[in-house]
Motif scaffolding. Sequence first.
Motif, PDB file in Angstrom:
ATOM      1  N   TYR A  70       0.857  -1.180   0.000  1.00  0.00           N
ATOM      2  CA  TYR A  70       0.000   0.000   0.000  1.00  0.00           C
ATOM      3  C   TYR A  70       0.898   1.236   0.000  1.00  0.00           C
ATOM      4  N   SER A  71       0.304   2.387  -0.228  1.00  0.00           N
ATOM      5  CA  SER A  71       0.988   3.650   0.027  1.00  0.00           C
ATOM      6  C   SER A  71      -0.025   4.557   0.706  1.00  0.00           C
ATOM      7  N   TYR A  72       0.474   5.601   1.342  1.00  0.00           N
ATOM      8  CA  TYR A  72      -0.450   6.549   1.949  1.00  0.00           C
ATOM      9  C   TYR A  72       0.090   7.955   1.826  1.00  0.00           C
ATOM     10  N   ARG A  73      -0.825   8.901   1.939  1.00  0.00           N
ATOM     11  CA  ARG A  73      -0.482  10.310   1.936  1.00  0.00           C
ATOM     12  C   ARG A  73      -1.408  11.019   2.913  1.00  0.00           C
ATOM     13  N   VAL A  74      -0.987  12.193   3.356  1.00  0.00           N
ATOM     14  CA  VAL A  74      -1.722  12.919   4.390  1.00  0.00           C
ATOM     15  C   VAL A  74      -1.824  14.385   3.991  1.00  0.00           C
ATOM     16  N   ARG A  75      -2.921  15.014   4.411  1.00  0.00           N
ATOM     17  CA  ARG A  75      -2.994  16.464   4.279  1.00  0.00           C
ATOM     18  C   ARG A  75      -3.544  17.054   5.566  1.00  0.00           C
ATOM     19  N   SER A  76      -3.117  18.279   5.844  1.00  0.00           N
ATOM     20  CA  SER A  76      -3.558  19.008   7.033  1.00  0.00           C
ATOM     21  C   SER A  76      -4.926  19.614   6.771  1.00  0.00           C
ATOM     22  N   VAL A  77      -5.752  19.661   7.811  1.00  0.00           N
ATOM     23  CA  VAL A  77      -7.067  20.296   7.724  1.00  0.00           C
ATOM     24  C   VAL A  77      -7.125  21.370   8.809  1.00  0.00           C
ATOM     25  N   GLY A  78      -7.458  22.577   8.412  1.00  0.00           N
ATOM     26  CA  GLY A  78      -7.543  23.693   9.349  1.00  0.00           C
ATOM     27  C   GLY A  78      -8.869  23.696  10.093  1.00  0.00           C
ATOM     28  N   ALA A  79      -8.967  24.518  11.127  1.00  0.00           N
ATOM     29  CA  ALA A  79     -10.184  24.600  11.951  1.00  0.00           C
ATOM     30  C   ALA A  79     -11.408  25.001  11.128  1.00  0.00           C
ATOM     31  N   ALA A  80     -11.213  25.836  10.100  1.00  0.00           N
ATOM     32  CA  ALA A  80     -12.334  26.283   9.256  1.00  0.00           C
ATOM     33  C   ALA A  80     -12.587  25.332   8.088  1.00  0.00           C
ATOM     34  N   GLY A  81     -11.819  24.244   8.019  1.00  0.00           N
ATOM     35  CA  GLY A  81     -12.031  23.258   6.954  1.00  0.00           C
ATOM     36  C   GLY A  81     -11.099  23.391   5.765  1.00  0.00           C
ATOM     37  N   SER A  82     -10.209  24.401   5.763  1.00  0.00           N
ATOM     38  CA  SER A  82      -9.249  24.520   4.659  1.00  0.00           C
ATOM     39  C   SER A  82      -8.298  23.324   4.699  1.00  0.00           C
ATOM     40  N   LYS A  83      -7.815  22.928   3.535  1.00  0.00           N
ATOM     41  CA  LYS A  83      -6.939  21.750   3.450  1.00  0.00           C
ATOM     42  C   LYS A  83      -5.640  22.100   2.745  1.00  0.00           C
ATOM     43  N   SER A  84      -4.560  21.465   3.203  1.00  0.00           N
ATOM     44  CA  SER A  84      -3.264  21.639   2.540  1.00  0.00           C
ATOM     45  C   SER A  84      -3.233  20.755   1.295  1.00  0.00           C
ATOM     46  N   SER A  85      -2.175  20.874   0.535  1.00  0.00           N
ATOM     47  CA  SER A  85      -1.966  19.921  -0.555  1.00  0.00           C
ATOM     48  C   SER A  85      -1.592  18.582   0.091  1.00  0.00           C
ATOM     49  N   TRP A  86      -1.646  17.517  -0.685  1.00  0.00           N
ATOM     50  CA  TRP A  86      -1.273  16.196  -0.163  1.00  0.00           C
ATOM     51  C   TRP A  86       0.235  16.135   0.058  1.00  0.00           C
ATOM     52  N   SER A  87       0.644  15.358   1.042  1.00  0.00           N
ATOM     53  CA  SER A  87       2.060  15.106   1.300  1.00  0.00           C
ATOM     54  C   SER A  87       2.606  14.197   0.201  1.00  0.00           C
ATOM     55  N   GLN A  88       3.893  13.955   0.243  1.00  0.00           N
ATOM     56  CA  GLN A  88       4.480  12.906  -0.585  1.00  0.00           C
ATOM     57  C   GLN A  88       3.887  11.578  -0.108  1.00  0.00           C
ATOM     58  N   THR A  89       3.929  10.541  -0.922  1.00  0.00           N
ATOM     59  CA  THR A  89       3.408   9.238  -0.497  1.00  0.00           C
ATOM     60  C   THR A  89       4.530   8.398   0.106  1.00  0.00           C
ATOM     61  N   LEU A  90       4.137   7.492   0.962  1.00  0.00           N
ATOM     62  CA  LEU A  90       5.063   6.530   1.545  1.00  0.00           C
ATOM     63  C   LEU A  90       4.518   5.138   1.246  1.00  0.00           C
ATOM     64  N   VAL A  91       5.373   4.280   0.709  1.00  0.00           N
ATOM     65  CA  VAL A  91       4.982   2.907   0.376  1.00  0.00           C
ATOM     66  C   VAL A  91       5.349   1.990   1.537  1.00  0.00           C
ATOM     67  N   PHE A  92       4.460   1.059   1.862  1.00  0.00           N
ATOM     68  CA  PHE A  92       4.733   0.049   2.887  1.00  0.00           C
ATOM     69  C   PHE A  92       4.027  -1.237   2.505  1.00  0.00           C
ATOM     70  N   ARG A  93       4.391  -2.324   3.151  1.00  0.00           N
ATOM     71  CA  ARG A  93       3.755  -3.627   2.935  1.00  0.00           C
ATOM     72  C   ARG A  93       3.290  -4.151   4.273  1.00  0.00           C
ATOM     73  N   THR A  94       2.054  -4.666   4.314  1.00  0.00           N
ATOM     74  CA  THR A  94       1.580  -5.307   5.534  1.00  0.00           C
ATOM     75  C   THR A  94       2.311  -6.628   5.705  1.00  0.00           C
ATOM     76  N   LYS A  95       2.387  -7.077   6.936  1.00  0.00           N
ATOM     77  CA  LYS A  95       3.069  -8.349   7.204  1.00  0.00           C
ATOM     78  C   LYS A  95       2.223  -9.512   6.703  1.00  0.00           C
ATOM     79  N   PRO A  96       2.872 -10.612   6.413  1.00  0.00           N
ATOM     80  CA  PRO A  96       2.107 -11.799   6.043  1.00  0.00           C
ATOM     81  C   PRO A  96       1.322 -12.325   7.236  1.00  0.00           C
TER      82      PRO A  96
END
Length: 181
Positions: A70-96
């Motif tokens: 999988y990969s994931y990315r995150v963005r910040s959300v302000g108190a009024a609902g404004s959002k940042s751009s997405w972060s870079q993605t990070l790839v990971f694998r779940t364990k077997p």
Amino acid sequence: ADSDNGVLSAPTGLKAKKREAKQVKLSWQTVGSAASYEVELLNTKGTAVKTVTSAKNSKVVKKLTSNKKYSYRVRSVGAAGSKSSWSQTLVFRTKPAAPALSTLRVSQKVSDSVVLQWKKPRGKIKKYIVSVLNAKGKLVQTATIKKHSVTITGLTKGTTYSVTVKARFNKKNISAASKKR
């Protein structure tokens, strides 16, 4: 950190810790003016498969598929609902997934040996690591094998033993130990 004009920064420092077969703990650097964070989990094609929110700079994501990238990315959300751009993605694998010793069966038993078999977990397994423990939990025997069955010899009649099995997919990708049986 945040810029001077009040625009939210995208989180940085993404990590995937405590990877398990069905869940992972995701974390990132705190963005000072963020009220919360939106986390998007992506499949290998880059399609969002899950979106969750978090009030802090980490989130445990559950109900994942074992031994999957999988990969994931995150963005910040302000108190009024404004959002940042997405972060870079990070790839990971779940364990077997751990081998299912609930399917363990003793197919042959004599006074000093036993034949054990179990259901093969999902994925391409290179080897199994079988550990035999005495009643005090001390390791008395270990074997690395390619099949999903093993003959354990050298046992003492009337002694109680327990067994755990790990599946090894490659040097870095080893399942958790099965439950003791």
